[in-house]
Design a protein around this motif. Structure first.
Motif, PDB file in Angstrom:
ATOM      1  N   GLY A 105       8.871  56.612 -81.298  1.00 26.61           N
ATOM      2  CA  GLY A 105       8.867  56.352 -79.866  1.00 26.61           C
ATOM      3  C   GLY A 105       9.707  55.166 -79.435  1.00 26.61           C
ATOM      4  N   GLU A 106      10.272  54.441 -80.395  1.00 24.96           N
ATOM      5  CA  GLU A 106      10.990  53.221 -80.033  1.00 24.96           C
ATOM      6  C   GLU A 106      12.434  53.466 -79.617  1.00 24.96           C
ATOM      7  OE1 GLU A 106       9.735  49.199 -81.599  1.00 24.96           O
ATOM      8  OE2 GLU A 106      10.230  50.320 -83.406  1.00 24.96           O
ATOM      9  N   ALA A 107      12.899  52.603 -78.729  1.00 21.28           N
ATOM     10  CA  ALA A 107      14.312  52.545 -78.351  1.00 21.28           C
ATOM     11  C   ALA A 107      14.774  51.139 -78.695  1.00 21.28           C
ATOM     12  CB  ALA A 107      14.466  52.809 -76.860  1.00 21.28           C
ATOM     13  N   VAL A 108      15.488  51.028 -79.802  1.00 19.79           N
ATOM     14  CA  VAL A 108      15.789  49.710 -80.370  1.00 19.79           C
ATOM     15  C   VAL A 108      17.286  49.419 -80.290  1.00 19.79           C
ATOM     16  CG1 VAL A 108      15.720  48.338 -82.498  1.00 19.79           C
ATOM     17  CG2 VAL A 108      13.826  49.878 -81.953  1.00 19.79           C
ATOM     18  N   GLY A 109      17.620  48.216 -79.907  1.00 13.75           N
ATOM     19  CA  GLY A 109      19.018  47.793 -79.905  1.00 13.75           C
ATOM     20  C   GLY A 109      19.272  46.824 -81.043  1.00 13.75           C
ATOM     21  N   ILE A 110      20.426  46.961 -81.677  1.00 14.26           N
ATOM     22  CA  ILE A 110      20.840  45.956 -82.666  1.00 14.26           C
ATOM     23  C   ILE A 110      22.045  45.237 -82.081  1.00 14.26           C
ATOM     24  CG2 ILE A 110      21.674  45.514 -85.003  1.00 14.26           C
ATOM     25  CD1 ILE A 110      20.220  47.969 -85.971  1.00 14.26           C
ATOM     26  N   ILE A 111      21.899  43.937 -81.932  1.00 14.56           N
ATOM     27  CA  ILE A 111      22.976  43.151 -81.349  1.00 14.56           C
ATOM     28  C   ILE A 111      23.323  42.017 -82.302  1.00 14.56           C
ATOM     29  CG2 ILE A 111      22.400  43.708 -78.948  1.00 14.56           C
ATOM     30  CD1 ILE A 111      20.903  41.060 -78.774  1.00 14.56           C
ATOM     31  N   GLY A 112      24.407  41.334 -81.979  1.00 12.14           N
ATOM     32  CA  GLY A 112      24.825  40.199 -82.805  1.00 12.14           C
ATOM     33  C   GLY A 112      26.330  40.090 -82.789  1.00 12.14           C
ATOM     34  N   PRO A 113      26.841  38.948 -83.233  1.00 17.17           N
ATOM     35  CA  PRO A 113      28.292  38.741 -83.203  1.00 17.17           C
ATOM     36  C   PRO A 113      29.055  39.797 -84.016  1.00 17.17           C
ATOM     37  CG  PRO A 113      27.131  36.700 -83.719  1.00 17.17           C
ATOM     38  CD  PRO A 113      26.115  37.793 -83.750  1.00 17.17           C
ATOM     39  N   SER A 283      12.996  58.570 -81.680  1.00 14.61           N
ATOM     40  CA  SER A 283      13.336  57.148 -81.612  1.00 14.61           C
ATOM     41  C   SER A 283      14.854  57.041 -81.689  1.00 14.61           C
ATOM     42  CB  SER A 283      12.759  56.389 -82.804  1.00 14.61           C
ATOM     43  OG  SER A 283      11.388  56.630 -82.929  1.00 14.61           O
ATOM     44  N   TYR A 284      15.364  55.953 -81.182  1.00  8.60           N
ATOM     45  CA  TYR A 284      16.796  55.752 -81.388  1.00  8.60           C
ATOM     46  C   TYR A 284      17.132  54.285 -81.541  1.00  8.60           C
ATOM     47  CZ  TYR A 284      17.008  55.012 -76.271  1.00  8.60           C
ATOM     48  OH  TYR A 284      16.811  54.562 -74.983  1.00  8.60           O
ATOM     49  N   VAL A 285      18.278  54.075 -82.169  1.00 14.85           N
ATOM     50  CA  VAL A 285      18.771  52.719 -82.411  1.00 14.85           C
ATOM     51  C   VAL A 285      20.186  52.660 -81.851  1.00 14.85           C
ATOM     52  CG1 VAL A 285      19.312  51.006 -84.179  1.00 14.85           C
ATOM     53  CG2 VAL A 285      17.438  52.628 -84.567  1.00 14.85           C
ATOM     54  N   VAL A 286      20.446  51.639 -81.067  1.00 18.21           N
ATOM     55  CA  VAL A 286      21.772  51.500 -80.462  1.00 18.21           C
ATOM     56  C   VAL A 286      22.382  50.174 -80.886  1.00 18.21           C
ATOM     57  CG1 VAL A 286      23.079  51.395 -78.307  1.00 18.21           C
ATOM     58  CG2 VAL A 286      20.995  52.765 -78.408  1.00 18.21           C
ATOM     59  N   VAL A 287      23.543  50.222 -81.509  1.00 17.01           N
ATOM     60  CA  VAL A 287      24.329  49.007 -81.733  1.00 17.01           C
ATOM     61  C   VAL A 287      25.220  48.838 -80.517  1.00 17.01           C
ATOM     62  CG1 VAL A 287      26.279  48.085 -83.051  1.00 17.01           C
ATOM     63  CG2 VAL A 287      24.294  49.000 -84.249  1.00 17.01           C
ATOM     64  N   THR A 288      25.140  47.690 -79.907  1.00 18.81           N
ATOM     65  CA  THR A 288      25.943  47.506 -78.693  1.00 18.81           C
ATOM     66  C   THR A 288      26.264  46.041 -78.438  1.00 18.81           C
ATOM     67  OG1 THR A 288      26.074  47.987 -76.316  1.00 18.81           O
ATOM     68  CG2 THR A 288      23.915  47.359 -77.164  1.00 18.81           C
ATOM     69  N   HIS A 289      27.369  45.842 -77.741  1.00 20.04           N
ATOM     70  CA  HIS A 289      27.703  44.509 -77.230  1.00 20.04           C
ATOM     71  C   HIS A 289      27.516  44.458 -75.721  1.00 20.04           C
ATOM     72  CE1 HIS A 289      29.365  42.837 -80.875  1.00 20.04           C
ATOM     73  NE2 HIS A 289      30.143  43.881 -81.050  1.00 20.04           N
ATOM     74  N   GLN A 290      27.263  45.598 -75.116  1.00 30.06           N
ATOM     75  CA  GLN A 290      27.262  45.681 -73.658  1.00 30.06           C
ATOM     76  C   GLN A 290      25.906  45.272 -73.080  1.00 30.06           C
ATOM     77  OE1 GLN A 290      30.680  47.159 -72.336  1.00 30.06           O
ATOM     78  NE2 GLN A 290      29.628  49.046 -71.876  1.00 30.06           N
ATOM     79  N   HIS A 291      25.943  44.315 -72.183  1.00 29.88           N
ATOM     80  CA  HIS A 291      24.697  43.872 -71.559  1.00 29.88           C
ATOM     81  C   HIS A 291      24.013  45.009 -70.807  1.00 29.88           C
ATOM     82  CE1 HIS A 291      24.457  39.412 -72.042  1.00 29.88           C
ATOM     83  NE2 HIS A 291      25.616  39.701 -72.589  1.00 29.88           N
ATOM     84  N   SER A 292      24.836  45.837 -70.153  1.00 28.22           N
ATOM     85  CA  SER A 292      24.233  46.932 -69.374  1.00 28.22           C
ATOM     86  C   SER A 292      23.477  47.879 -70.300  1.00 28.22           C
ATOM     87  CB  SER A 292      25.303  47.698 -68.591  1.00 28.22           C
ATOM     88  OG  SER A 292      26.146  48.417 -69.467  1.00 28.22           O
ATOM     89  N   THR A 293      24.023  48.101 -71.468  1.00 24.69           N
ATOM     90  CA  THR A 293      23.377  49.017 -72.417  1.00 24.69           C
ATOM     91  C   THR A 293      22.092  48.395 -72.956  1.00 24.69           C
ATOM     92  OG1 THR A 293      25.579  49.799 -72.991  1.00 24.69           O
ATOM     93  CG2 THR A 293      23.791  50.437 -74.473  1.00 24.69           C
ATOM     94  N   ILE A 294      22.142  47.098 -73.185  1.00 27.12           N
ATOM     95  CA  ILE A 294      20.932  46.406 -73.649  1.00 27.12           C
ATOM     96  C   ILE A 294      19.835  46.537 -72.591  1.00 27.12           C
ATOM     97  CG2 ILE A 294      19.947  44.108 -74.120  1.00 27.12           C
ATOM     98  CD1 ILE A 294      22.720  43.353 -75.312  1.00 27.12           C
ATOM     99  N   ARG A 295      20.224  46.272 -71.350  1.00 22.10           N
ATOM    100  CA  ARG A 295      19.236  46.302 -70.262  1.00 22.10           C
ATOM    101  C   ARG A 295      18.703  47.709 -70.014  1.00 22.10           C
ATOM    102  NH1 ARG A 295      22.856  43.194 -67.423  1.00 22.10           N
ATOM    103  NH2 ARG A 295      23.468  45.054 -66.281  1.00 22.10           N
ATOM    104  N   ARG A 296      19.625  48.662 -70.036  1.00 25.24           N
ATOM    105  CA  ARG A 296      19.286  49.988 -69.540  1.00 25.24           C
ATOM    106  C   ARG A 296      18.793  50.961 -70.615  1.00 25.24           C
ATOM    107  NH1 ARG A 296      20.973  51.511 -64.366  1.00 25.24           N
ATOM    108  NH2 ARG A 296      20.740  53.758 -64.063  1.00 25.24           N
ATOM    109  N   ALA A 297      19.299  50.789 -71.811  1.00 30.86           N
ATOM    110  CA  ALA A 297      19.061  51.855 -72.798  1.00 30.86           C
ATOM    111  C   ALA A 297      18.064  51.508 -73.888  1.00 30.86           C
ATOM    112  CB  ALA A 297      20.385  52.287 -73.421  1.00 30.86           C
TER     113      ALA A 297
END
Ligand SMILES: Nc1ncnc2c1ncn2[C@@H]1O[C@H](COP(=O)(O)OP(=O)(O)OP(=O)(O)O)[C@@H](O)[C@H]1O
Length: 340
Positions: A105-113, A283-297
């Motif tokens: 059920g999770e929608a997880v983002g992986i972020i970082g430099p 569930s899904y995992v999103v690697v992103t640098h985009q703030h909009s994607t972090i906020r929205r997805a």
């Protein structure tokens, strides 16, 4: 089933169901090559109901005073776990003990430099790269080697790479239905109808006969998304799926990004409602640098830095975190612990 499309898109998927088994396949391509493996028999496993991952209940994902991540004690809903994963390329130590869990059920983002190994960890989860050290567990079962080496039970894993990497010489219909044409017992007409339906689900109509070269970048990403969520509807049981997205909105304009972010959300369906509908994504995992994607997805974030998860929290906590690494990253400041 796992499908791959290199520089590119990798829809990866392991089908599972409550009683049956499913094929597991990998496919991918770049402009000069393509490959396809089909073979996995995959056991099924019942999915635990989605958890409430609201910030309060999920306080256990915060760090304790020693900086150790505290997790909920009940692991019955954990689909994927990375435990102390290490990976080096030559003399470059990229991952240095990455640990986290992805729950049903999770929608997880992986972020970082840049260069911290975000794509690398996705590839390791998908079984395209083997860790040098540490383990990956799929529904509690330790995976040895790569996806092509063994069965994976209980979850269907899809990897959608940055650029769509569609087969240039195939039409949109053939691209989206590729795995079904190759692996299923479905007839051409049935596949064609399903492709149409799936394309409509990602907001594309009437493009079935086009070649990828006749599509915009955003449309290609949506075609890639359609390819990652289509599945064989003739199977008696259809397995929930974990989708891994590598920078799905990179290079898109803000509106096209919103479309893709909403699509990612819209295919995230859990529970019985999703049965037999395209995009039964648990569930899904999103690697992103985009703030909009972090906020929205995404709902929860993992921050990868210097080869480790240095922070995790709910998305709304990202901008208010007192962690200096997170603060610097969130603000885009040149001052702080992250040095370029
Ligand atoms: N197959 C490979 N062989 C050698 N080096 C690699 C390989 N794959 C990745 N790397 C290196 O590992 C590091 C991490 O790469 P990765 O793509 O995982 O980073 P990332 O965090 O996703 O970066 P970005 O945010 O810029 O996409 C980079 O320095 C990259 O050059």
């Amino acid at each position: 089933m796992v499908s791959l499309t290199g520089s590119m898109l990798f829809p990866a998927a392991v089908q599972h169901g409550s009683t049956g088994s499913a094929r597991f396949s990998i496919w991918g391509t770049d402009t000069t090559s393509s490959f396809c493996y089909n073979q996995r028999k995959v056991l099924c496993a019942c999915m635990a109901p989605p958890r409430n991952i609201g910030s309060d209940e999920y306080g256990a994902t915060k760090f304790n005073q020693l900086g150790t991540v505290l997790e909920p004690e009940d692991d019955s809903d954990v689909l994927i776990e990375c435990k102390n994963v290490y990976k080096s390329f030559g003399d470059k130590d990229i991952l240095r003990g990455v640990s986290f869990k992805i729950r049903h059920g999770e929608a997880v983002g992986i972020i970082g430099p840049s260069g911290t190994g975000k794509s690398t960890i996705l590839k390791i989860i998908a079984g395209l790269l083997a860790p040098d050290k540490g383990e990956v567990y799929i529904r509690g079962r330790k995976r040895d080697g790569l996806i092509s080496d063994q069965d994976i039970s209980g979850v269907r894993i899809g990897l959608v790479f940055q650029s769509a990497a569609l087969f240039d010489s195939l039409t949109v219909r053939e691209n989206v239905g590729f795995l079904l044409y190759e692996n299923s017992t479905m007839g051409e007409h049935q596949i064609s109808e399903l492709v149409k339906e799936t394309l409509a689900a990602v907001g594309l109509k009437g493009v079935e006969d086009r070649l990828p070269s006749e599509l915009s970048g955003g449309m290609k990403k949506r075609v890639a998304l359609a390819r990652s969520i289509i599945f064989d509807i003739t199977k008696e049981s259809i397995e929930p799926e974990v989708l891994l997205y590598d920078e799905p909105t990179a290079g898109l304009d803000p509106i096209a990004s919103t479309v893709v972010e909403d699509l990612i959300r819209s295919v995230h369906m859990v529970g019985d409602d999703a049965i037999r509908k395209p995009g039964k994504i648990a569930s899904y995992v999103v690697v992103t640098h985009q703030h909009s994607t972090i906020r929205r997805a995404v709902d929860r974030l993992l921050f990868l830095y210097k080869g480790k998860v240095v922070w995790q929290g709910m998305t709304h906590e990202f901008t208010t975190s007192s962690n200096p690494i997170v603060q610097q990253f969130a603000s885009g400041s040149l001052d702080g612990p992250i040095k370029y």
